[in-house]
Design a protein around this motif. Structure first.
Motif, short mmCIF file in Angstrom:
data_model
loop_
_atom_site.label_atom_id
_atom_site.label_comp_id
_atom_site.label_asym_id
_atom_site.label_seq_id
_atom_site.Cartn_x
_atom_site.Cartn_y
_atom_site.Cartn_z
N UNK B 411 0.87 -1.17 0.00
CA UNK B 411 0.00 0.00 0.00
C UNK B 411 0.91 1.23 0.00
N UNK B 413 0.49 4.14 -0.10
CA UNK B 413 -0.03 5.24 0.69
C UNK B 413 0.57 5.27 2.10
N UNK B 414 0.96 4.08 2.60
CA UNK B 414 1.53 4.04 3.95
C UNK B 414 2.77 4.90 4.09
N UNK B 415 3.45 5.17 2.97
CA UNK B 415 4.69 5.93 3.04
C UNK B 415 4.43 7.43 3.01
N UNK B 417 2.94 10.91 4.20
CA UNK B 417 2.36 11.57 5.37
C UNK B 417 1.99 13.02 5.07
N UNK B 424 6.43 16.21 0.75
CA UNK B 424 6.87 14.83 0.81
C UNK B 424 8.33 14.72 0.37
N UNK B 471 10.36 8.43 -3.47
CA UNK B 471 10.74 8.70 -2.08
C UNK B 471 11.77 7.69 -1.62
#
Lengths: 391, 579
Positions: B411, B413-415, B417, B424, B471
């Motif tokens: 997922x 998205x977990x990375x 924030x 980011x 990222x």
């Protein structure tokens, strides 16, 4: 297995007495487990004898060990036991530091006392600690802990969601909302764990206040998204469908429910206030009846039916009855033999185990014999044992 | 059965409609497949059938959708519940109760069916979907394929005439996907259910479809027709159709079986050529250590070991400190991981050299993600050892590890924030200790045309994956791990990902990807490792491992067997060279 063959008539009987393996069809209603647990809790509230309390905890623990499943809610028992121990410890600590009204002559140790102004008379911090007051607090704490453990046992043995399902039809939708809310918390905890580990991937430390602060928002967002998704799914699957109800019935429902609730309020006030006890009780009763009728009528709006509701069978009666029997026996014992149920603290005496109340507590073990046996996943982990059973 | 009359949908705050001019009729009892690139409004179109669009999602729907004669404008989703069954992308978000049997009964309870009818239908559905063994199981304990089947079963019990499915097989391993598709097939054939489904993994589903609806571009009107004809013009195509077009077969084959029948000629033409040895690992002569990479910081020698006081007393911390020699090869030796009583991994041994791409395959729950977790240090081994760049990942400070190994989780998205892409990126530069702008440059390269102010949540699945990848790459980790990277990606996004990953491998990054996507593995991997029950059951060059397996062979290999061609591009290359 049996070397001496039993008489032909005894064998079917014995087979009938052995608890069956639990499945959906013979599952005990959640209410039966709660009645059993409340029976034990009532019994615990009637005694401070540590031996009897210990026996009650033992009975509850044994039944939980024998009949709990591997479901997530069944794991809560340990948490309740820890909470109980914490309560005992807290009660003792308070007693040591704040003193107690129990007079005693056996001084254990003396703490420095904090001088307090006159207006705080009756409050003491520090000072003499006596064996009597410690024993009294220990008994008291144990009683509370036993109550908690009984509630924990019910929680571990009966799925809380199923208890909510036995609500009347008119309250069903509220019940579902509660169930969904209950699954919300564990999901959120799982999210926190996942996001915390994901932080590591960005090369940030996983612990600390900042970590929690930074993942707070994504966790809440995730939880919100999940709730919206569940709501969409429920809507698409017919949640909240209502039957057409004639306007007259709808209005009657509203009048009955509202009027009933007003009656309950007024009746309660009448009962509690100094004067007016005359009309208080009848008003309360009338209000209750009207409110129940309103709920019942309101259920007509709901088209819902129930899939395989739990059935109250003989086993359910036995489980609930065993709890009630323990409670009744303890209440009786409290009247007959108060000295044994509440062992003296001043002067200190060693508690003795009252024989027949103790025997009565053992009735509470009945569910461990009659309740259906849940299939054990744990057996799968122990191939050796399984092999033995096969042999 | 379903009629769309001049339907268009516009959500608030968007300048152009998500769907427009949809004029379609889905006949009764057909399996209709909805295809198109990401972001063309497939999910929106599906939502209009169940009434969730616009009653639940908001937005403005013009035109008219009727299902079985009921107009969705005047009927709320709950009033269509007896007619339409909907399963969304994530089955977990679909479940209301906690056990399988209750879940199957839930929809019928809401509709108020009689208890004996409910009982009978639950039993029938348990048999139809092969769920009888699982009837008392809590849903949380089921595997992905089982969950998907329970979700389908839960909407089947009210006997809907229409079934709407959004990507039912995307998250499943090949075997579980076939399970689900077999069930759908049975519903259409035996019960006459009308099925409308969207799916990216066309290689799995297109052969079962009676009709295909293609949404070619956002806002463009749909094209509907027989699968073979639509596949000719579709921008998204499974390998089998791609190969058919390349070889000029007519009619276009949609299943491996059809293609094999016509493949004799192609096999002859290819007999002289041999599959390119693209699968050979680049020479390890130029080990691309972290320091050799442009812009990479010097290797952290004194990594602060995350060991407790006891470990230090025992001298464990000292061991971690005494191994500063950066070994470019990732070594996993006799790795075991336990979770409670479950042994997730057992005696796993694996080495990954720089420049090598390894695909981890195996069914859901075989331990792929656990192995990646151990490599990145999220999971502490209970036995054996893991060495990444000479360090034990679980015992090294995350800030040091981020420059040695990076994982893009399932997922992505977990990375994420932050509120904007720019924030980011700034955070990633800081985390990795890289020069300012490193990450932003990577994002521009991987994700052209995404503004600094975009909220990560507004990105499409593929764009979000690319952002997460950027990222992770900011730290220039020599070892890159990807968990299920193609979930929800269309063919174009997948092709871009393949290009990016090939480039990274050529630069000397070692890549390990856990995937169910056999086509992706064939396209990218030098080596395939198959895990089953936490053990390595096969480890070897992609061609050898994959061609011999019925479940893991890509379509091209199945069609051209016994010749060992893995991808359409290999075949194209060979044909062009021969011509």
């Amino acid at each position: 297995m049996t070397a001496a063959p039993a008489p032909a008539s005894a064998r079917p009987l014995r087979r009938a007495l052995r608890a069956p393996a639990a499945d959906r069809g013979n599952a005990l209603p959640a209410g039966a487990w709660w009645l059993w647990a409340l029976g034990l809790a009532t019994a615990a509230s009637r005694t401070t004898n540590p031996l009897v309390l210990g026996l009650l905890v033992g009975v509850a623990g044994y039944v939980v060990a024998a009949r709990r499943t591997d479901a997530p809610w069944a794991r809560s028992y340990g948490a309740f036991v820890k909470l109980g121990l914490f309560v005992v410890a807290l009660r003792l600590v308070f007693s040591v530091f704040l003193g107690s009204s129990i007079p005693g002559s056996h001084t254990v140790f003396v703490l420095p006392e904090l001088p307090l102004p006159d207006w705080a008379q009756g409050v003491r911090i520090g000072g003499r600690v006596t064996a009597e007051q410690l024993v009294f607090s220990l008994y008291d704490g144990m009683k509370l802990a036993t109550l908690l453990i009984c509630v924990g046992a019910a929680n571990a043995l009966a799925n809380p969601a199923r208890l909510l399902k036995s609500l009347p039809g008119a309250l069903y939708e509220a019940g579902v909302a509660v169930v969904v809310a209950m699954t919300f918390a564990p999901n959120m905890v799982a999210d926190v764990v996942r996001l915390r580990t994901a932080r590591r991937l960005r090369g940030r430390p996983t612990g600390g206040v900042r970590a929690v602060a930074q993942i707070g928002l994504p966790v809440l967002e995730g939880a919100l998204e999940r709730s919206v998704a569940v709501a969409a799914s429920m809507d698409a699957r017919g949640y909240g469908r209502t039957a057409r109800v004639p306007a007259a019935v709808r209005h009657t429902t509203n009048v009955l429910t509202l009027g009933g609730l007003l009656g309950v309020c007024a009746g309660t006030y009448g009962l509690l206030a100094a004067q007016g006890a005359v009309y208080g009780l009848p008003l309360l009763l009338a209000g209750l009846v009207a409110a129940m009728a309103g709920l019942r009528l309101g259920g007509r709006r709901s088209v819902r039916t129930r899939y395989r509701p739990d059935r109250w069978g003989v086993r359910a009666w036995l489980v609930a009855g065993s709890g009630a029997a323990v409670a009744a026996a303890m209440i009786r014992a409290g009247a007959v033999d108060p000295a044994a149920m509440r062992p003296g603290v001043v002067p200190l005496t060693a508690p003795v185990l009252p024989l027949w109340p103790a025997a009565a507590v053992l009735i509470g073990l009945l569910p461990a014999l009659v309740a259906p046996l849940p299939p054990s996943d744990r057996a799968a982990d122990r191939p050796v044992r399984r092999g033995k059973e096969q042999a | 059965m379903i009629r769309f009359e001049r339907v268009s949908v516009r959500y608030e705050g968007t300048e152009r409609p998500t769907l427009s001019g949809v004029d379609l009729t889905v006949p009764e009892g057909e399996l209709v497949l909805l295809v198109g690139p990401s972001g063309v409004g497939k999910s929106t179109l599906l939502g209009t059938v169940s009434g969730l669009v616009p009653h639940f999602t908001g937005g403005l729907l013009s035109g008219r959708v009727t299902v079985g004669g009921r107009d969705t404008r005047t009927h709320k989703p709950r009033e269509l519940a007896d007619l339409v069954g909907t399963v969304g992308q994530d089955p977990l978000a679909h479940f209301v109760t906690d056990t399988v049997e209750d879940e199957l009964a839930y929809g019928m309870e809401s509709l108020g069916l009689a208890p004996d009818v409910m009982r009978r239908r639950v039993e029938e559905t348990l048999d139809l979907l092969g769920l009888a063994e699982l009837r008392d199981r809590p849903i949380a304990t089921l595997s992905g394929g089982q969950r998907q089947r329970v979700a389908i079963g839960s909407v089947l019990t009210p006997h809907p005439k229409v079934l709407v499915l959004d990507e039912p097989t995307s998250a499943l391993d090949p075997a579980a996907a076939e399970e689900v598709l077999a069930v759908l097939q049975r519903l259409v054939h035996d019960l006459g259910t009308t099925v409308l489904m969207a799916e990216h993994r066309l290689e799995r589903v297109v052969q079962y479809a009676d009709q295909v609806v293609l949404l070619p571009a956002p806002g463009a009107p749909p094209v509907m027709g027989p699968p073979a004809e639509v596949m000719r013009v579709s921008p998204v195509r499974p390998p089998v159709a791609e190969l058919g077009l390349l070889a000029g077969w007519d009619p276009l084959p949609l299943s491996v079986r059809d293609a094999r029948r016509g493949a004799g000629g192609l096999r002859e033409r290819l007999a002289d050529a041999s599959p390119p040895e693209a699968a050979s690992v680049p020479e390890p002569a130029a080990p691309p250590e972290a320091s050799a990479m442009p812009g990479a910081p010097a290797p952290v020698v004194a990594a602060r070991p995350r060991t407790g006081r006891f470990a230090r007393l025992l001298g464990r911390g000292a061991v971690a400190r005494a191994a500063p020699v950066a070994d470019p090869v990732t070594r996993v030796d006799g790795l075991g991981v336990r979770r409670g009583r479950v042994e997730a991994l057992r005696r796993v041994t694996l080495t990954v050299a720089p420049g090598e791409t390894v695909a981890l395959m195996g069914r859901n729950g075989a331990g792929k993600s656990t192995l990646l977790g151990a490599l990145v240090g999220m999971i502490e081994p209970t036995a054996g050892s893991v060495r990444v760049g000479g360090l034990a990942p679980a015992r090294t400070d995350p800030r040091a590890m981020v420059r040695r190994v990076g994982l893009v989780p399932q997922e992505p998205r977990d990375l994420l924030y932050a509120d904007t892409v720019a924030a980011e990126c700034a955070a990633a530069d800081r985390d990795a200790g890289a020069a300012e702008g490193t990450c932003r440059a990577l994002v521009s390269e991987l994700l052209p045309g995404v503004g600094d102010d975009t909220h990560p949540r507004d990105l499409s699945e593929g764009q979000r994956l690319a952002l997460a990848l950027a990222l992770v790459l900011t730290g220039r980790p020599p070892l890159l791990l990807l968990d299920e990277p193609t979930r929800g990606l269309d063919y174009a996004a997948k092709a871009r990902l393949v290009g990016v990953l090939r480039g990274l491998a050529a630069e000397g990054h070692a890549i390990v990807l856990a995937t169910h996507d056999v086509e992706l593995a064939a396209e990218l991997a030098h080596r395939v490792v198959i895990l089953a029950d936490g053990e390595v059951v096969a480890d070897g060059p992609t061609g050898r491992v994959v061609v011999s397996s019925p479940a893991f062979a890509p379509q091209t290999a199945k069609i051209l067997a016994p010749q060992e061609w893995l991808t359409v591009s290999q075949v194209r290359g060979a044909l062009e060279a021969g011509a």
